[in-house]
Design a protein around this motif. Structure first.
Motif, PDB file in Angstrom:
ATOM      1  N   HIS A  53       1.542  10.181  -9.760  1.00  0.00           N
ATOM      2  CA  HIS A  53       0.614  10.354 -10.882  1.00  0.00           C
ATOM      3  C   HIS A  53      -0.226  11.610 -10.706  1.00  0.00           C
ATOM      4  CE1 HIS A  53      -2.993   9.480 -13.348  1.00  0.00           C
ATOM      5  NE2 HIS A  53      -2.104   8.947 -14.167  1.00  0.00           N
TER       6      HIS A  53
ATOM      7  N   GLU B  38      -6.769   0.910 -13.257  1.00  0.00           N
ATOM      8  CA  GLU B  38      -7.544   1.999 -12.681  1.00  0.00           C
ATOM      9  C   GLU B  38      -7.150   3.345 -13.276  1.00  0.00           C
ATOM     10  OE1 GLU B  38      -8.276   4.039  -8.267  1.00  0.00           O
ATOM     11  OE2 GLU B  38      -7.065   2.223  -8.484  1.00  0.00           O
ATOM     12  N   LYS B  39      -5.856   3.504 -13.577  1.00  0.00           N
ATOM     13  CA  LYS B  39      -5.367   4.762 -14.150  1.00  0.00           C
ATOM     14  C   LYS B  39      -5.406   4.765 -15.681  1.00  0.00           C
ATOM     15  CE  LYS B  39      -4.289   6.291 -10.065  1.00  0.00           C
ATOM     16  NZ  LYS B  39      -5.107   7.353  -9.420  1.00  0.00           N
TER      17      LYS B  39
ATOM     18  N   LEU C 272       1.841   1.779  -3.573  1.00  0.00           N
ATOM     19  CA  LEU C 272       0.708   2.263  -4.376  1.00  0.00           C
ATOM     20  C   LEU C 272       0.381   3.712  -4.037  1.00  0.00           C
ATOM     21  CD1 LEU C 272      -1.619  -0.871  -4.296  1.00  0.00           C
ATOM     22  CD2 LEU C 272      -0.138  -0.100  -6.139  1.00  0.00           C
ATOM     23  N   ARG C 273       0.462   4.063  -2.764  1.00  0.00           N
ATOM     24  CA  ARG C 273       0.211   5.464  -2.391  1.00  0.00           C
ATOM     25  C   ARG C 273       1.260   6.386  -3.004  1.00  0.00           C
ATOM     26  NH1 ARG C 273      -1.132   3.209   2.718  1.00  0.00           N
ATOM     27  NH2 ARG C 273       0.980   3.649   3.488  1.00  0.00           N
TER      28      ARG C 273
ATOM     29  N   ASN D 144       0.438   6.745  -6.618  1.00  0.00           N
ATOM     30  CA  ASN D 144      -0.689   7.676  -6.759  1.00  0.00           C
ATOM     31  C   ASN D 144      -0.231   9.120  -6.582  1.00  0.00           C
ATOM     32  OD1 ASN D 144      -2.806   5.895  -7.299  1.00  0.00           O
ATOM     33  ND2 ASN D 144      -3.001   5.338  -5.146  1.00  0.00           N
TER      34      ASN D 144
ATOM     35  N   ASP E 272       0.838  -1.216   0.000  1.00  0.00           N
ATOM     36  CA  ASP E 272       0.000   0.000   0.000  1.00  0.00           C
ATOM     37  C   ASP E 272       0.865   1.256   0.000  1.00  0.00           C
ATOM     38  OD1 ASP E 272      -2.262  -1.552   0.024  1.00  0.00           O
ATOM     39  OD2 ASP E 272      -2.427  -1.552   2.214  1.00  0.00           O
TER      40      ASP E 272
ATOM     41  N   GLN F 243      -1.857  -6.556  -7.946  1.00  0.00           N
ATOM     42  CA  GLN F 243      -2.275  -5.259  -7.407  1.00  0.00           C
ATOM     43  C   GLN F 243      -1.697  -4.103  -8.227  1.00  0.00           C
ATOM     44  OE1 GLN F 243      -4.449  -4.706  -4.763  1.00  0.00           O
ATOM     45  NE2 GLN F 243      -4.796  -6.894  -5.046  1.00  0.00           N
ATOM     46  N   LEU F 244      -0.452  -4.249  -8.673  1.00  0.00           N
ATOM     47  CA  LEU F 244       0.137  -3.214  -9.529  1.00  0.00           C
ATOM     48  C   LEU F 244      -0.586  -3.133 -10.859  1.00  0.00           C
ATOM     49  CD1 LEU F 244       3.948  -3.823  -8.878  1.00  0.00           C
ATOM     50  CD2 LEU F 244       2.538  -1.988  -7.969  1.00  0.00           C
TER      51      LEU F 244
ATOM     52  N   GLU G 193      -3.698  -3.900 -11.329  1.00  0.00           N
ATOM     53  CA  GLU G 193      -4.995  -3.276 -11.034  1.00  0.00           C
ATOM     54  C   GLU G 193      -4.855  -1.760 -10.954  1.00  0.00           C
ATOM     55  OE1 GLU G 193      -9.002  -3.105 -10.479  1.00  0.00           O
ATOM     56  OE2 GLU G 193      -7.777  -4.849 -10.980  1.00  0.00           O
ATOM     57  N   TRP G 194      -3.734  -1.304 -10.400  1.00  0.00           N
ATOM     58  CA  TRP G 194      -3.488   0.148 -10.359  1.00  0.00           C
ATOM     59  C   TRP G 194      -3.351   0.709 -11.770  1.00  0.00           C
ATOM     60  CZ3 TRP G 194       0.428   3.442 -11.851  1.00  0.00           C
ATOM     61  CH2 TRP G 194       0.385   4.729 -11.317  1.00  0.00           C
TER      62      TRP G 194
END
Length: 1582
Positions: free
Chosen positions: A1399, A1459-1460, A1392-1393, A1396, A1389, A1452-1453, A1455-1456
């Motif tokens: 980005h 999502e973007k 990923l944060r 984010n 996490d 998970q990466l 999925e990120w």
């Protein structure tokens, strides 16, 4: 050597660096062999053409003359002059050896740095394992400075050993509360104080080295005077005044003072180092460049690296002080650091004892061994161990080890109590052991006793197991032997019985055979005689009949053979002719096909090929239809031929039957005529005989006819079968032709794709080479600046100067002095010497820089050429959109005309009201100040407001249409390179085009499809044109495949058109709904405005504010009631857009207010004129109380041209406020993205407008330097780097968009084309800005890498995202993560944060989407490479559960990315090696099928990486097992043919080449407002 080179390769040192290392080592060896001879007492010389010195200079890339000169000379500097002095041979030899040692030390440090860098891990290190190998205590006949340092180090290490073994041992007993008597041990601290304390031996040695005339004898006298009477450990030999004795821990050692001072200085000549710095050998220069960096006290300024810095007077450089340290001082400091490290760790000692001093085998010297044991302190250790408890176990370890000696009843829940009970039973003497708090302590020999008991217990258990198993095996063997003997007896008895029965049967059978044999012989003899008689009769009777029959049969067969042969010959001639014709056709067509294929290959590389394919597609469709019709006709012709052949065969059969009947009739007539001659009696007898013969012949003929009919039917069946085979062959040939055509098409498409991919790869390689050359060019520029700076430093200037303190080369002989005391001649001499030494290097570097610049320009031209090709191809596609764009403009013009008509109506109403006002001006009811006049004035103001509102609505609608049109057009150009007119040309026939036309009729409302019906009619007319020549069609059937593909394409295009129509309808409905809501909102606002107009001004403001607050509160409450994060995010975006719209409306309302004020002034003027007229018409008795209003002259509003004017002296202020002092956070949140770039370009436009080339050059240069300066100052801040990367790219896009080039002006509006630069071509500055953007991009990547590096290993490998999967650690391994605090670890996490954050920051700064994709791809490459490298270096991470964790983290990466909306940026492909490594940990690894699956699956991993993972794989439980060596060898055998790099680890420093696609802006320059927060009030809008 091969193992060493392989180790270097694994550690990341490439082949060129390896060869450079070996080259330097060879040069050092040659330098040590250089021979120096005496020329006189104070000078020496190197013989000319010395082979070793020549080899050294060639290997190191230096000149022979310089090196031979400075090996025998040295430079002395005084206050006023500089001398070059010869050196004696002894000093020259020492200088040579010191230089060799210095080069070797630099090389050794370089190798250590690279090894540490390769093995460095981003995880925080909490512990480490170190191995220290030291010399033992040394004492020789002659002991010098080296033995002194070694024995000094042994004293310190012996003290540490005593502290650890003796003192800590006793502390362990006291901590565990074991009764213990303290033991005294020898402390060697006085000996250490004698060596290292103040006024000790080393201190006196350093003091003597600093003396100008210090010598070994004077130093020895100081030692005698200081320590001979004060220290008992220091002694003086009786027969020598140049030696001293020290009582060490091991023994007394006598040291000779000769050479101590020279070895302690270890000076290196400065001029020799300068010669090495001027080398052409890159690796050697890199070794000494690190030294230059170390000696620079301050950081680089303005991107230049200084070679030396002048310090203030009286404050020498710190690096110079560090380098002036003597060898003894450096050794002492290094030893203190080593002791600190040892004291902070847990040491373990291995004592090596030499059996003898002569290295003889099987020879042991007891005295020498005891001496070594005493010197090492082993005897003291043995004494303590014998007096104490040398063996110790924790309670848990004791319980686990000796559980076999316990009974079940002895095992208790308390392990400590259990161990006490067991020891009381096993060891009767309680003095042999002691119980501590956490451990059990044993006397010497007790652990061996317990081990003996344990071994006896295990041995007894093993014997019992063996006894039971041997009994079971013997019984099994006995039972098998018993069963075997019974079985053998049974089979033997059965065999004997069967032999007896067989003998009896054979005897009876022999008698029966004899009886029947005798009967058979007699009967055979009789039958043979009878058959012979019958045969003779039959042969004679049948001979005549066969003769007649054979004659008739031969005649008939002759006729048939002639017919068949003639027909076969005719058919063979026809087939040969047909084959020759077909072969000629094939050759000709193959030749034409090869030519056509060659043309197609040439045309396939250009975009024009696709247009040409689409141009003649209608003709090809008609030709294919004609070809299908011809094939159908051929099929019908072949079927007719087969029918005719069948009918001919039937006619031939009937004719043969008639012929047989005629022959019979002729035969009968011949027989009748022959029988008339004989008599009636003979005729009667003959007739009877003939009757019988005729009946036989009839039967024979009937049999022959039936046989012939069967043959004919069989022949017909065979012909039918051949016909079926021919049909099947025809179908097979047609299918084969189709398959070949399909294969050819696929092959051509694949070849085209491969060629395209190859071109893209070549382009990326060129970009990568260019960017690497750019980096190299920057490095050479810095080096060039350094050389210039060194030249400038050599020139004397006022102030203080010092000598180069890089090396301690006889610093005592050079002093600081002031340049005011230098004479002019001395300065010129120094300048000439400096120039003479550096001019050749300067010229070479300048030449190299010129060559690199030329290569850079050539590569840039190649890159521009290829990008120009792509731009030209895209330009051809964009031309098709101009028609749709013109239609859109027409639609906008119609809409604008409609709105203008409404405005005209409003103006007409306004004029009528004005006329009415002016007509009634003279009446008393309409006099100024009356209620009716006020009502009319209010109506007039309301009409003006309505008119301005309508105008604003027109402008807003027009801007929205333009922005929507450009966004859709940009999206279509990015996703649909083929325009709709070209897609419509691919329709297969007029029917489908009609359907497409009907589907397009509903979409004609959009401006994009206004011209489609004309193109459809044009296509229909083209399809009705005459058919082309069919002989030009390809005979291989590939056009049929094209035809089928076009049908599928047309269906797909039709479906896409329908989908676009539906989406357009939905958009229209949504816009209608929004329009209806806007109308309702407008009505409500008008009602509210009408209500507010009735209120006083203060109440109006309060009411409007209250209404806005109420509306916003309701919207906020509605958003708080919802739980959908998407709606909340959409609401925030809408709020932001609304804020922007409100700001724009505020600006427009300001303009409207100014216009209304002007109109009110005009109306006030008219009203004043009316009042004046009324005053003249008033009677003398009337009075006028109204005041006369002043009249103002209105100023016409000025149209801005999108330029900013500034003064020359304000340029630095502009750069300071806009670049150096600008905070990115405030700009990104509150202002539009790229605002600094727009402002700079507007200033640049004004400089171009006034044709001031000096200002243009100055502004661009100052801007670039300021950006570099702010990036150097705040290069670690991600927001700053991202902000200036976005603004640099936007500035570059503005230079392209307004450059005047047609390829960059396609998306501009008419107003934007008017704003293009008119006087200067800034193509070169565009290249400079592109290089600057590349530099900023690389700095951004490094900044992100520094932030992500600490997170990757912890988040991707160590943190358990799926709890419980990897809870069990592999046996035999320590839990590495147990020492890491949970608060300081990073999770997935966290990564990923951080992603984010990256980005969102780039999106806020307005970074181009394509650039964001490239940044994300680089981020994911870093994550994958670092994770895979750590996985390959850590055994505890190679398990099945860890593979599952890695795959989950990778998902998970992904999925990120999803999502973007970044799945197509290539980031997922960079994680492919990590994904395959995780899959490799989870698949089966046993059989050959598993090996084949692994080889096919792991195509992104190298062979070394696959083998490393398999070797490190560690099972976590009993259900798994290690990978066998055989399986690993199988994998290596299968992957032996792979062509790949042997490097194990991935290159984490690799950066993908970056591109900056052109991204034009739709923002009009004249609408940009400069906020006051930027402090740019000195800029003037033009």
């Amino acid at each position: 050597m091969s193992n060493t080179r392989q180790a270097f390769t694994l550690l990341g040192i490439n082949e060129s660096y390896q060869m450079g290392l070996f080259q330097i080592l060879a040069a050092i060896l040659h330098l040590g062999n250089v021979e120096i001879k005496d020329r006189d007492a104070d000078s020496c010389i190197i013989p000319p053409n010395n082979g070793h010195l020549t080899a050294f200079c060639e290997l190191m890339g230096v000149t022979y003359q310089d090196m031979s000169h400075w090996l025998c000379h040295r430079k002395l500097k005084t206050a006023t002059e500089t001398y070059i002095k010869t050196t004696p041979k002894i000093q020259a030899v020492n200088s040579r050896d010191a230089l060799a040692k210095h080069i070797y030390a630099k090389l050794f440090n370089w190798i250590v740095d690279h090894v540490n860098q390769a093995l460095h891990s981003t995880v925080k290190q909490h512990s480490f394992i170190g191995v220290l190998d030291i010399y033992g205590f040394e004492t020789f006949e002659i002991n010098s400075f080296e033995q002194f340092c070694i024995n000094y180090a042994n004293e310190k290490l012996q003290q540490q050993f005593n502290m650890h073994v003796f003192k800590l041992e006793q502390e362990e007993y006291m901590k565990e509360q074991i009764p213990w008597t303290l033991i005294d041990f020898y402390d060697n601290q006085p000996c250490i104080n004698l060596i290292e304390s103040k006024m000790g031996i080393l201190d006196l040695l350093d003091e003597e080295c600093k003396m100008p005339k210090g010598s070994d004898d004077s130093w020895a006298q100081k030692l005698y005077n200081t320590h001979l009477k004060t220290c008992a450990l220091f002694e003086k030999p009786r027969m020598s005044n140049r030696a001293f004795i020290i009582q060490h821990f091991a023994d007394k050692v006598e040291y000779q003072c000769e050479g101590f001072l020279e070895k302690n200085k270890d000076t290196v000549n400065e001029e020799q180092i300068n010669v090495l710095k001027a080398s052409k050998f890159d690796l050697l220069v890199e070794l000494f460049r690190d030294e230059e960096k170390a000696t620079t006290p301050t950081g680089p300024t303005t991107g230049k690296r200084m070679l030396s810095v002048r310090p203030d007077k009286g404050r020498p450089n710190q690096a110079s002080k560090e380098h002036k340290k003597t060898v003894g001082l450096q050794f002492r400091n290094s030893l203190h650091l080593l002791m600190e490290t040892l004291n902070a760790t847990t040491p373990h000692y291995v004592r090596c004892i030499k059996p003898n001093d002569y290295k003889h085998a099987f020879t042991f010297d007891p005295k020498r061994a005891v001496q070594q044991l005493r010197a090492c302190g082993v005897l003291e250790t043995i004494r303590i161990s014998a007096a104490g408890f040398p063996s110790r176990w924790t309670y848990q370890e004791f319980f686990s080890r000796y559980r076999v000696l316990m009974k079940q009843k002895d095992v208790l829940a308390d392990r400590k109590l259990t161990c006490k009970n067991v020891l009381e039973q096993l060891v009767q003497d309680p003095d042999k052991y002691q119980f501590g708090k956490t451990k059990i302590f044993f006397r010497a020999g007790q652990v061996a006793y317990l081990e003996k008991l344990r071994a006896d217990k295990l041995r007894a258990a093993c014997i019992r197991i063996q006894k039971t198993i041997r009994c079971w095996l013997a019984r099994k063997k006995y039972l098998r032997m018993k069963n075997a003997s019974i079985t053998i007896q049974r089979y033997v008895r059965g065999h004997q019985a069967r032999r007896l029965a067989k003998f009896l049967r054979r005897t009876r059978a022999a008698i029966i055979i004899q009886k029947y044999q005798r009967m058979y012989v007699e009967r055979t003899r009789f039958r043979r005689k009878k058959a012979a008689a019958l045969a003779m009769q039959c042969i004679l009777r049948a001979y005549m009949a066969r003769q007649n029959y054979n004659r008739l049969l031969r005649e008939h067969k002759t006729v048939l053979i002639q017919k068949m042969v003639r027909g076969w010959l005719a058919r063979q001639w026809y087939k040969r002719t047909l084959q020759a014709i077909v072969y000629l056709q094939c050759c000709v067509r193959r030749m034409r096909a090869k030519r056509e294929l060659k043309k197609l290959k040439i045309e396939a590389r250009s975009v024009e090929h696709y247009k040409k394919l689409n141009i003649g597609m209608e003709n090809k469709i008609m030709q294919l239809q004609r070809r299908v019709d011809e094939q159908n006709k051929e099929n019908r012709t072949i079927s007719e031929r087969l029918t005719s052949l069948e009918s001919s065969h039937t006619v031939e059969t009937e004719r043969l039957k008639k012929e047989v009947g005629r022959l019979r009739t002729a035969e009968d007539e011949a027989k009748a005529n022959a029988n008339k001659v004989t008599s009636l009696l003979e005729e009667l007898a003959r007739l009877r005989q003939e009757l019988a013969t005729t009946q036989k012949d009839k039967k024979v003929i009937e049999d022959w006819a039936e046989k012939y009919r069967d043959e004919m039917e069989q022949m017909v069946a065979e012909l039918k079968e051949q016909n079926g085979l021919l049909k099947n062959e025809k179908e097979d040939l047609n299918r084969l032709i189709q398959e070949q055509s399909q294969q050819m098409t696929e092959k051509m498409q694949r070849a085209l794709q491969e060629e395209t991919q190859q071109l893209e790869n070549d382009l990326n390689e060129e970009r990568s080479r260019y960017q690497n050359l750019l980096t190299e060019h920057l490095r050479l520029e810095e080096r060039y600046d350094d050389l210039k700076e060194s030249i400038s430093v050599a020139v004397p200037k006022p102030g203080h100067r010092r000598t180069d303190s890089t090396h301690s080369s006889n610093e005592s002989e050079s002093t600081y002095m002031s340049e005011f005391a230098e004479s002019e001649e001395g300065s010129r001499a120094g300048e000439d010497m400096t120039r003479g030494g550096d001019m050749s290097t300067f010229l070479k570097m300048q030449k190299r820089v010129t060559e690199l610049e030329q290569e850079k320009h050539s590569l840039q031209n190649e890159l521009d050429r290829r990008e120009e090709q792509f731009q030209r191809a895209r330009a051809r596609d964009d031309e098709e959109h101009k028609k749709a764009r013109s239609a859109e403009l027409e639609y906008e013009s119609l809409k604008r005309q409609e709105l203008e008509s409404e405005n005209k109506k409003l103006k007409h109403n306004l004029n009528e009201m004005r006329q009415l006002l002016s007509g009634n001006a003279g009446a008393n009811t309409s006099a100024p100040g009356s209620p009716a006049y006020k009502v009319l004035l209010d109506q007039l103001n309301a009409s003006n407001e309505e008119l301005e509102v309508r105008k604003d609505e027109v402008l807003i609608l027009r801007s929205q249409l333009v922005s929507h049109k450009e966004a859709m057009q940009h999206k279509e150009t990015m996703t649909e390179p083929m325009s709709h007119p070209e897609d419509l040309r691919k329709m297969k026939d007029a029917g489908e085009m009609t359907q497409a036309y009907l589907g397009l009729k509903d979409t004609n409302r959009s401006p994009r499809f206004l011209r489609k019906p004309l193109e459809v009619n044009e296509l229909v007319n083209r399809l009705r044109s005459p058919a082309p020549d069919y002989h030009k069609l390809n005979e291989d059937g590939e056009l049929w495949l094209v035809y089928e593909g076009l049908k599928e394409t047309n269906r797909l295009l039709e479906s896409q058109l329908q989908m676009q129509r539906r989406s357009h309808d939905n958009e229209v409905e949504v816009l209608r709904g929004e329009l209806q809501s806007m109308k309702e909102e407008n009505n409500r606002q008008q009602q509210l405005l009408a209500q507010n107009l009735q209120l006083p001004p203060e109440a109006r403001i309060e009411a409007s504010l209250q209404h806005e607050i109420t509306r916003l509160t309701n919207e906020n409450l509605e958003m708080l009631n919802t739980d959908d994060p998407g709606k909340i995010r959409l609401y925030r975006i809408n709020v932001l857009k609304r804020m922007i719209d409100l700001m724009e409306q505020l600006e427009k309302q300001d303009k409207t207010v100014r216009k209304l004020k002007k109109q009110l002034k005009v109306f006030a003027k008219k009203i004043g004129e009316l009042e004046v007229g009324q005053v003249e018409n008033v009677s003398p008795g009337q009075t006028v109380d109204e005041p006369i209003r002043p009249v103002n002259i209105p100023r016409r509003e000025k149209d801005f041209q999108g330029m900013l004017e500034y003064k020359k002296e304000d340029e630095l202020k502009l750069v300071k406020n806009l670049i150096l002092e600008l905070k990115p956070r405030g700009v990104a949140v509150n202002l539009i993205p790229g605002l600094p770039a727009y402002i700079l370009f507007m200033c640049l436009r004004h400089a171009d407008y006034v044709n001031d080339d000096q200002r243009v050059r100055s502004l661009l240069t100052c801007t670039i330097n300021s950006i570099k300066k702010i990036l150097k100052k705040r290069g670690d801040d991600f927001e700053t780097v991202s902000f200036w990367l976005s603004n640099t790219c936007r500035f570059l896009h503005c230079l392209k968009q307004y450059s005047g080039d047609e390829q960059f002006m396609k998306h501009n509006s008419t107003k934007q084309n008017e704003h293009c630069l008119s006087n200067f071509d800034l193509a070169e500055y565009r290249q400079v800005l592109s290089d600057l953007a590349i530099q900023i991009y690389q700095q951004l990547i490094k900044c992100m890498e520094n932030i992500l590096q600490p997170m990757i290993v912890s988040g991707m490998l160590e943190h358990e995202t799926i709890q419980g999967v990897s809870g069990v650690k592999p046996t035999g391994l320590r839990k590495r993560t147990s020492s890491i605090a949970d608060e300081g670890t990073y999770t997935l996490d966290s990564i990923l944060r951080q992603l984010n954050s990256f980005h969102s920051t780039m999106c806020q700064h307005g970074t181009d989407p394509e650039l964001i994709k490239q940044v994300v791809k680089q981020q994911f490459y870093i994550i994958g490479a670092v994770t895979l490298n750590n996985l390959l270096l850590r055994k505890d991470m190679c398990s099945w559960s860890k593979g599952m964790q890695i795959r989950y983290n990778v998902s998970q990466l992904e999925e990120w990315l999803r999502e973007k909306n970044l799945m197509n940026c290539g980031a997922k492909e960079t994680l492919e090696p990590l994904i395959q490594a995780a899959q490799l940990l989870q698949v089966k690894k046993k059989t050959d099928e598993d090996a084949e699956a692994i080889c096919s699956m792991c195509n992104a991993l190298t062979t070394a990486q696959i083998v490393k993972v398999l070797n490190l794989y560690t099972p976590l439980n009993e259900f798994e097992e290690r990978v066998s060596v055989t399986f690993i060898r199988t994998i290596q055998t299968r992957l032996r043919d792979r062509m790949e790099s042997p490097q194990l680890l991935m290159d984490t420093k690799m950066i993908y080449p970056v591109t900056f696609p052109f991204n034009p802006s739709s923002l009009a320059l004249e609408t940009i407002q400069i906020p006051t927060s930027l402090n740019l009030s000195f800029l003037t809008r033009v």
